[in-house]
Design an enzyme around this catalytic site. Structure first.
Site: not given
Length: 738
Positions: A523-524, A527, A530
């Protein structure tokens, strides 16, 4: 994680260094001689009071456009550097606002983008230290700087002459022949100023500034109270028999934790989720499970010097005053105006659509657990919150012949990191090259750095990895952005980091993590990807600087690649034998994907609903009672608690997610729908869908409206169906999230 959707929130990270975070980063300098004569960037160089150049303010040196100057300053230097950076930034703003030339896009909007480079460099380092190296000295600096930073932001957004220039450019926007990205930046700048009080009278502006400073001080107090309890409280075990149920690996981690807190020969369960959750899942000592559970869920709510309830009540009142001063009925209405959801009512509609089926699933899960517990007639227990994880694991074993200890030997932290790199390569063409020659300094010895390369070996950015727990580090996991990608002043590459709190093992031994922790790791990293994919002109629009209820979409989407066969077959290998995870075990994992979704969803949604109601209803003077009464009215199952109880809700009172914790569900609605675009094609590594994902989602930052970007990727608006399928719930046919 904290994200700054626009320049209007550029100090959110600095005001409340957080456990899930990102900030408005610095912009590398352009030589002053090449700047237009009227540019505010032609200001004086970054000189410290002693007459020397300050390494925290001057352009970063080193390879790849410069790197943070860790090792070139002392902690004590940070406060003065941030203060000097603010002073220089305000000088630049005054020069911009007083420019005698008629306002146009370049001398106003672009100049505003260029301003504040020295400040952004200093505050970037400040953000790293307040979230990862927050010792007593740093906490004193944070307490001192928080209200000053709030006042500083208000001085920018309440600068009348500056707003007049922005408004003048905005008024003639239709005749300027701007590109879509320029139009987006202009609109966001203008609306950002208005939302921060630029149209208020002088007295109201002063009141707003006072409120913001009080909020900043209170948020810092909340964070430090929580950090104090997480860093000092633990459950010590001195009898090895009380470790019953724990694997050898968990026992060793507990021993290491005790030793690191000067308790050799004992075992410690620390007051962090990464330490308590495994204990609650496997410990056979029910009385110790309750003790550990109570320690964890009572953080900030113990009626002592670190109790957060009074601080919360004050913050809620200050937020309502702020919203009404700005012309909004509640703080939630102000906060959501520029988000995808737009209104609190839309978020509640979505949450309530999921709440009832999730609660129904919890009742089913509890019934399964109670039936299992009843088989032990000696125990005669009723399932309580400290039993949930323990008996859920037993039910998973009974239903799917699967428990966490089956998968954990195959989930090595470093191998999974390699798996993340593989996914980044398959989806986006990235290659991660470790930097081991000392050319990139770090702030702590465990931090490592990789260069990220794109096609043809082109430099994309740097990725810092800080995986281990330590004193003074915020709990949880998060992403930081030290520097945004941009092309306003040269072609500037991005610098990002991922941070976690795994318990460090013995030298040379792999760190084994749970499936949940592995999911969080991916998940991190989503980021980070992104940020690394960003391909925009203006730093305020780069990477993760998007609405908060959109920023979690790319990260939640990337979680799905953990369970893909390419990752499991190659990177989920046994830490002793090196053998890949067995096919039979993979099938069990796939079969159990919707297991325990009632608990996971209700645990999260209860916190999200409390957050929204706290900011929609009149401020409470008793947050503890408000939480209790609201959960009762919702029909909260007695067998579990909110994922973040109010007194420890760092997202909401220290991290910028106030009236925004719903974002994870909103974003997961998008991520579930988006992943089906891959499954409808050739699978999770489909090149065509991956290209659309990069072109329309990961690379565009905030240059387009998120709803338009999603439609460009998917060809339509999302609905709630994919989310409900992902969680194994019945889908309400009439409800859609678009």
């Amino acid at each position: 994680m904290t994200f700054l959707p626009r320049r209007s929130a550029m100090l959110a990270f600095a005001l409340a260094a957080c456990a899930e975070s990102q900030k408005k980063p610095e912009q590398p300098a352009m030589p002053a001689a090449t700047l237009p004569a009227a540019s505010p960037l032609a200001a004086a160089p970054a000189i410290a009071p002693n007459g020397k150049t300050d390494p925290l303010l001057i352009p970063w040196d080193g390879p790849w456009g410069g790197v943070p100057p860790f090792g070139k300053f002392k902690v004590a230097d940070i406060e003065k550097a941030v203060e000097d950076g603010m002073a220089q930034n305000l000088l630049e703003i005054d020069q911009l606002a007083g420019n005698p030339q008629a306002p146009d896009y370049d001398n106003t909007i672009v100049a505003f983008e260029r301003a504040g480079q020295s400040f952004n460099r200093a505050v970037s380092v400040y953000g790293v230290y307040t979230s990862t190296m927050n010792d007593d000295e740093m906490q004193k600096i944070q307490t001192s700087l928080s209200p000053k930073l709030a006042e500083f932001q208000d001085k920018i957004y309440q600068n009348k002459k500056l707003f007049e220039r922005v408004a003048a450019v905005y008024a003639k926007r239709d005749s300027l022949k701007l590109s879509p990205e320029q139009q987006r930046l202009l609109w966001l700048d203008y609306t950002g100023f208005v939302r921060q009080g630029a149209k208020l009278g002088d007295a109201a502006k002063k009141k707003l500034s006072d409120l913001n400073q009080e909020l900043a001080t209170s948020s810092t107090r909340f964070t430090q109270n929580l950090l104090a309890e997480e860093g000092s409280q633990m459950v010590l075990i001195d009898n090895e028999a009380d470790l019953a149920g724990l694997s050898p690996g968990l026992r060793e981690q507990a021993a290491q934790a005790a030793a690191s807190h000067a308790k050799p020969g004992q075992w410690a369960i620390l007051n962090t989720r990464s330490s308590t959750d495994p204990f609650l899942t496997f410990s056979a000592r029910r009385e110790l499970r309750e003790k550990v559970w109570r320690m964890f869920i009572m953080r900030g709510d113990n009626g002592d010097a670190h109790d957060n309830n009074a601080t919360i009540a004050k913050m809620l009142d200050l937020r309502l005053q702020k919203a009404r001063l700005l012309g909004y009925p509640t703080y939630a209405h102000w906060k959501l105006e520029d988000q995808m959801a737009k209104t609190p009512e839309r978020t509640i509609e979505l949450m309530e659509a999921v709440w009832k089926p999730a609660v129904a699933r919890v009742h089913e899960e509890v019934a399964d657990m109670q039936a299992l517990a009843n088989k032990d007639r000696r125990a005669k227990i009723k399932i309580e919150p400290w039993d949930y994880r323990y008996y859920a694991e037993k039910v998973r074993k009974a239903k799917y012949d699967l428990d966490e200890n089956d998968t954990k030997p195959y989930l090595q932290l470093e191998k999974l990191r390699e798996g993340m790199f593989h996914v980044a390569g398959e989806l986006f063409g990235f290659k991660f090259v470790p930097i081991t020659d000392g050319s990139v300094p770090v702030y702590q010895e465990d931090v490592r750095v990789w260069e990220v390369q794109g096609e043809g070996g082109k430099h994309v950015g740097l990725w810092y990895f800080d995986p281990y727990a330590r004193a003074g580090k915020n709990s949880g996991a998060w992403m930081n952005e030290y520097r945004s990608q941009q092309r306003v002043i040269g072609d500037v590459p991005v610098i990002v980091s991922n941070n976690a709190n795994f318990v460090k093992g013995k030298p040379g031994e792999p760190v084994l993590i749970s499936w949940d922790d592995a999911t969080t790791l991916f998940h991190e990293f989503g980021h980070a990807l992104h940020g690394l994919n960003s391909n925009v002109t203006y730093p305020s629009l780069a990477g993760t600087n998007v609405p908060r209820d959109y920023v979690e979409f790319p990260s939640q989407l990337l979680e799905r690649w953990l369970s893909t066969r390419q990752v499991l077959n190659k990177y989920a290998v046994h830490y002793q034998t090196g053998q890949p995870i067995p096919e039979a075990l993979v099938k069990k994992i796939e079969k159990s994907k919707t297991f325990n979704q009632g608990f996971i969803t209700v645990e999260y949604l209860s916190a999200a609903l409390i957050d929204m109601k706290l900011h929609l209803l009149p401020p409470t003077s008793d947050p503890r009672q408000f939480e209790k009464d609201t959960l009762t009215s919702l029909g909260m199952p007695a067998e579990l608690v909110m994922r973040h109880r109010t007194a420890q809700f760092h997202h909401v009172f220290g991290d910028g997610y106030e009236a925004g914790y719903y974002s994870y569900l909103w974003a997961d609605t998008l991520s579930a729908d988006a992943y089906e675009a891959f499954t409808e094609a050739s699978g999770p590594y489909d090149k065509g869908v991956a290209k659309r994902l990069r072109d329309d989602i990961f690379s565009v930052g905030n240059t387009v409206d998120p709803a338009d970007g999603y439609r460009a990727f998917r060809g339509r608006d999302p609905g709630i169906g994919a989310l409900m399928r992902k969680r194994g719930f019945a889908s309400p046919a009439s409800h859609a999230s678009n």
